[in-house]
Design a protein around this motif. Structure first.
Motif, PDB file in Angstrom:
ATOM      1  N   ILE A  19       3.806 -11.016 -10.552  1.00 40.92           N
ATOM      2  CA  ILE A  19       4.657  -9.861 -10.281  1.00 40.92           C
ATOM      3  C   ILE A  19       5.579  -9.577 -11.454  1.00 40.92           C
ATOM      4  CG2 ILE A  19       6.475  -8.983  -8.767  1.00 40.92           C
ATOM      5  CD1 ILE A  19       5.279 -10.662  -6.534  1.00 40.92           C
ATOM      6  N   ILE A  20       6.078 -10.648 -12.075  1.00 37.48           N
ATOM      7  CA  ILE A  20       7.073 -10.484 -13.145  1.00 37.48           C
ATOM      8  C   ILE A  20       6.482  -9.725 -14.338  1.00 37.48           C
ATOM      9  CG2 ILE A  20       8.449 -11.758 -14.833  1.00 37.48           C
ATOM     10  CD1 ILE A  20       8.798 -13.925 -12.692  1.00 37.48           C
ATOM     11  N   GLN A  21       5.228 -10.024 -14.669  1.00 39.71           N
ATOM     12  CA  GLN A  21       4.628  -9.404 -15.855  1.00 39.71           C
ATOM     13  C   GLN A  21       4.604  -7.871 -15.778  1.00 39.71           C
ATOM     14  OE1 GLN A  21       0.627 -10.693 -16.657  1.00 39.71           O
ATOM     15  NE2 GLN A  21       0.478  -9.553 -18.581  1.00 39.71           N
ATOM     16  N   PRO A  22       3.994  -7.260 -14.747  1.00 46.50           N
ATOM     17  CA  PRO A  22       4.020  -5.788 -14.687  1.00 46.50           C
ATOM     18  C   PRO A  22       5.415  -5.228 -14.416  1.00 46.50           C
ATOM     19  CG  PRO A  22       3.029  -6.676 -12.701  1.00 46.50           C
ATOM     20  CD  PRO A  22       3.218  -7.830 -13.637  1.00 46.50           C
ATOM     21  N   LEU A  23       6.267  -6.019 -13.717  1.00 44.17           N
ATOM     22  CA  LEU A  23       7.622  -5.540 -13.432  1.00 44.17           C
ATOM     23  C   LEU A  23       8.415  -5.389 -14.731  1.00 44.17           C
ATOM     24  CD1 LEU A  23       9.817  -4.797 -11.406  1.00 44.17           C
ATOM     25  CD2 LEU A  23      10.399  -7.223 -11.249  1.00 44.17           C
ATOM     26  N   LEU A  24       8.383  -6.423 -15.599  1.00 41.89           N
ATOM     27  CA  LEU A  24       9.101  -6.351 -16.864  1.00 41.89           C
ATOM     28  C   LEU A  24       8.546  -5.240 -17.753  1.00 41.89           C
ATOM     29  CD1 LEU A  24       9.654 -10.119 -17.797  1.00 41.89           C
ATOM     30  CD2 LEU A  24      11.322  -8.463 -16.959  1.00 41.89           C
ATOM     31  N   THR A  25       7.211  -5.125 -17.783  1.00 39.60           N
ATOM     32  CA  THR A  25       6.592  -4.064 -18.585  1.00 39.60           C
ATOM     33  C   THR A  25       7.043  -2.692 -18.096  1.00 39.60           C
ATOM     34  OG1 THR A  25       4.644  -5.471 -18.879  1.00 39.60           O
ATOM     35  CG2 THR A  25       4.406  -3.140 -19.432  1.00 39.60           C
ATOM     36  N   THR A  26       7.104  -2.526 -16.775  1.00 37.84           N
ATOM     37  CA  THR A  26       7.526  -1.241 -16.207  1.00 37.84           C
ATOM     38  C   THR A  26       8.986  -0.941 -16.549  1.00 37.84           C
ATOM     39  OG1 THR A  26       5.971  -1.493 -14.380  1.00 37.84           O
ATOM     40  CG2 THR A  26       7.761   0.080 -14.075  1.00 37.84           C
ATOM     41  N   VAL A  27       9.841  -1.960 -16.474  1.00 38.24           N
ATOM     42  CA  VAL A  27      11.263  -1.770 -16.806  1.00 38.24           C
ATOM     43  C   VAL A  27      11.408  -1.363 -18.267  1.00 38.24           C
ATOM     44  CG1 VAL A  27      13.466  -2.960 -17.080  1.00 38.24           C
ATOM     45  CG2 VAL A  27      12.117  -3.321 -15.017  1.00 38.24           C
ATOM     46  N   ILE A  28      10.674  -2.035 -19.158  1.00 39.28           N
ATOM     47  CA  ILE A  28      10.751  -1.711 -20.593  1.00 39.28           C
ATOM     48  C   ILE A  28      10.248  -0.288 -20.844  1.00 39.28           C
ATOM     49  CG2 ILE A  28       9.794  -2.281 -22.859  1.00 39.28           C
ATOM     50  CD1 ILE A  28       9.793  -5.227 -21.924  1.00 39.28           C
ATOM     51  N   PHE A  29       9.134   0.077 -20.198  1.00 36.68           N
ATOM     52  CA  PHE A  29       8.593   1.432 -20.358  1.00 36.68           C
ATOM     53  C   PHE A  29       9.597   2.475 -19.857  1.00 36.68           C
ATOM     54  CE2 PHE A  29       3.710   1.121 -20.796  1.00 36.68           C
ATOM     55  CZ  PHE A  29       3.859   0.144 -21.764  1.00 36.68           C
ATOM     56  N   THR A  30      10.258   2.153 -18.724  1.00 40.18           N
ATOM     57  CA  THR A  30      11.221   3.094 -18.154  1.00 40.18           C
ATOM     58  C   THR A  30      12.382   3.323 -19.116  1.00 40.18           C
ATOM     59  OG1 THR A  30      10.649   2.346 -15.929  1.00 40.18           O
ATOM     60  CG2 THR A  30      12.712   3.552 -16.169  1.00 40.18           C
ATOM     61  N   ILE A  31      12.840   2.230 -19.749  1.00 42.39           N
ATOM     62  CA  ILE A  31      13.969   2.344 -20.678  1.00 42.39           C
ATOM     63  C   ILE A  31      13.554   3.079 -21.960  1.00 42.39           C
ATOM     64  CG2 ILE A  31      15.569   1.023 -22.133  1.00 42.39           C
ATOM     65  CD1 ILE A  31      15.533  -1.153 -19.953  1.00 42.39           C
ATOM     66  N   ILE A  32      12.440   2.632 -22.559  1.00 40.37           N
ATOM     67  CA  ILE A  32      12.055   3.177 -23.873  1.00 40.37           C
ATOM     68  C   ILE A  32      11.462   4.576 -23.753  1.00 40.37           C
ATOM     69  CG2 ILE A  32      10.530   2.865 -25.854  1.00 40.37           C
ATOM     70  CD1 ILE A  32      10.852  -0.136 -25.508  1.00 40.37           C
ATOM     71  N   PHE A  33      10.409   4.706 -22.936  1.00 35.73           N
ATOM     72  CA  PHE A  33       9.703   5.988 -22.874  1.00 35.73           C
ATOM     73  C   PHE A  33      10.381   6.991 -21.935  1.00 35.73           C
ATOM     74  CE2 PHE A  33       6.383   2.842 -23.969  1.00 35.73           C
ATOM     75  CZ  PHE A  33       6.005   3.370 -25.190  1.00 35.73           C
ATOM     76  N   GLY A  34      11.019   6.460 -20.860  1.00 35.19           N
ATOM     77  CA  GLY A  34      11.647   7.373 -19.917  1.00 35.19           C
ATOM     78  C   GLY A  34      13.057   7.785 -20.301  1.00 35.19           C
ATOM     79  N   ASN A  35      13.896   6.795 -20.693  1.00 35.84           N
ATOM     80  CA  ASN A  35      15.310   7.091 -20.964  1.00 35.84           C
ATOM     81  C   ASN A  35      15.584   7.415 -22.424  1.00 35.84           C
ATOM     82  OD1 ASN A  35      15.732   6.561 -18.271  1.00 35.84           O
ATOM     83  ND2 ASN A  35      16.472   4.478 -18.584  1.00 35.84           N
ATOM     84  N   ILE A  36      14.945   6.707 -23.349  1.00 30.71           N
ATOM     85  CA  ILE A  36      15.223   6.932 -24.774  1.00 30.71           C
ATOM     86  C   ILE A  36      14.327   8.051 -25.340  1.00 30.71           C
ATOM     87  CG2 ILE A  36      15.223   5.882 -27.071  1.00 30.71           C
ATOM     88  CD1 ILE A  36      15.840   3.203 -25.735  1.00 30.71           C
ATOM     89  N   ALA A  37      13.007   7.880 -25.204  1.00 30.04           N
ATOM     90  CA  ALA A  37      12.088   8.907 -25.729  1.00 30.04           C
ATOM     91  C   ALA A  37      12.053  10.152 -24.836  1.00 30.04           C
ATOM     92  CB  ALA A  37      10.682   8.331 -25.865  1.00 30.04           C
ATOM     93  N   LYS A  38      12.458   9.979 -23.569  1.00 28.73           N
ATOM     94  CA  LYS A  38      12.493  11.074 -22.593  1.00 28.73           C
ATOM     95  C   LYS A  38      11.152  11.812 -22.483  1.00 28.73           C
ATOM     96  CE  LYS A  38      17.473  11.874 -22.949  1.00 28.73           C
ATOM     97  NZ  LYS A  38      17.725  11.096 -21.719  1.00 28.73           N
ATOM     98  N   LEU A  39      10.073  11.011 -22.408  1.00 25.87           N
ATOM     99  CA  LEU A  39       8.757  11.599 -22.188  1.00 25.87           C
ATOM    100  C   LEU A  39       8.675  12.092 -20.739  1.00 25.87           C
ATOM    101  CD1 LEU A  39       6.386   9.048 -23.996  1.00 25.87           C
ATOM    102  CD2 LEU A  39       7.149  11.288 -24.794  1.00 25.87           C
TER     103      LEU A  39
END
Length: 281
Positions: free
Chosen positions: A53-73
């Motif tokens: 569970i931790i592996q996809p959860l951490l990946t999702t959190v990182i994607f949310t921060i980088i691509f969702g909040n910073i890159a605003k894709l």
């Protein structure tokens, strides 16, 4: 005098030989390898299967921060966390299957050299083992999905296509099995591929709509983009469980055809290499 059973092992002469009856006969060995592989993955770890569970959860959190909040894709109106997790769960299963299957010959040479059994059992057991982790991660995803579905004003909704999910999981299994045994066959001669597998899978992820929606791809490039067999599969998951994006059966048909071709090429290479790999490994 006790009854004895004599088994005659003959060399394979054809290019495409899958003895399904023999694979079924060794089903107990497949289950043994599945149990061994799953147990060894989490042996001597503190959190054990929780890492699934931790592996996809951490990946999702990182994607949310980088691509969702910073890159605003854009995420097609879907909450970013749910948008990325819906793609990360199937992609994690697919990429793990390729990585583990691609090392079949090299990591199991000590077993292959001592006793006979259908060699295809090892990559098949790796793909089945991955299904256990996938099931855990998918249930985890459904928990988040239920939370958002119950949140007022959330535009997420499940479509009837969700019932077809097992078919797409089977396709991912066959596709990863095909790619995995192709790489595994080639690494018996070219060990450089072992180093390139992880890097190649990362590049493949960015060529697939994991961190972004396929709607940002220009229309003139869409047909070429969808030649990636994983792109229609990820699009299906988002449309089926989040109600965003679209399903194009033409691209899904091409993806399924490519899966069968890649699997056939993999089996041919595997059958050819298994006859002589002990001389090169």
């Amino acid at each position: 005098m006790p009854d004895t059973q004599l088994t005659v092992i003959k060399p394979k002469s054809g290019w495409f030989e899958i003895n399904f009856r023999e694979l079924f006969k060794y089903r107990d060995l497949i289950s043994l390898f599945v149990k061994r592989t799953f147990t060894s993955q989490y042996k001597q770890t503190i959190l054990g299967p929780a890492w699934a569970i931790i592996q996809p959860l951490l990946t999702t959190v990182i994607f949310t921060i980088i691509f969702g909040n910073i890159a605003k894709l854009p995420t097609d109106g879907v909450p970013p966390f749910l948008f990325y997790m819906c793609a990360n769960v199937p992609w994690t299963y697919f990429s793990n299957c390729i990585t583990q299957t691609s090392n079949t010959f090299v990591s199991n040479a000590y077993i292959f050299g001592k006793v006979y059994f259908p060699r295809l059992i090892i990559p098949i057991s790796n793909v089945i083992t991955g299904l256990i982790s996938y099931a855990i991660q998918f249930v985890f995803f459904l928990c988040f999905l239920a939370y958002y579905l119950l949140t007022p004003g959330c535009s997420v909704h499940i479509t009837a296509y969700a019932l077809m999910m097992p078919l797409f999981v089977i396709q991912m299994s066959l596709l990863s099995l095909g790619f995995g045994i192709i790489v595994s066959s080639l690494t018996t001669k070219y060990r450089d591929l072992t180093m390139l597998v992880g890097f190649g899978v990362q590049l493949w992820m960015y060529a697939t709509p994991i961190a972004y929606p396929s709607s940002i791809i220009p229309e003139k490039w869409m047909a070429l983009y969808m030649l990636n067999p994983m792109s229609p599969i990820i699009e299906y998951f988002r449309y089926a469980f989040l109600g965003c994006g679209s399903i194009d059966w033409k691209y899904i048909g091409i993806s399924a055809a490519m899966t069968l071709v890649i699997l056939a090429i993999g089996v041919i290479l595997f059958s050819k290499v298994e006859k002589t790999f002990m001389d090169t490994v």
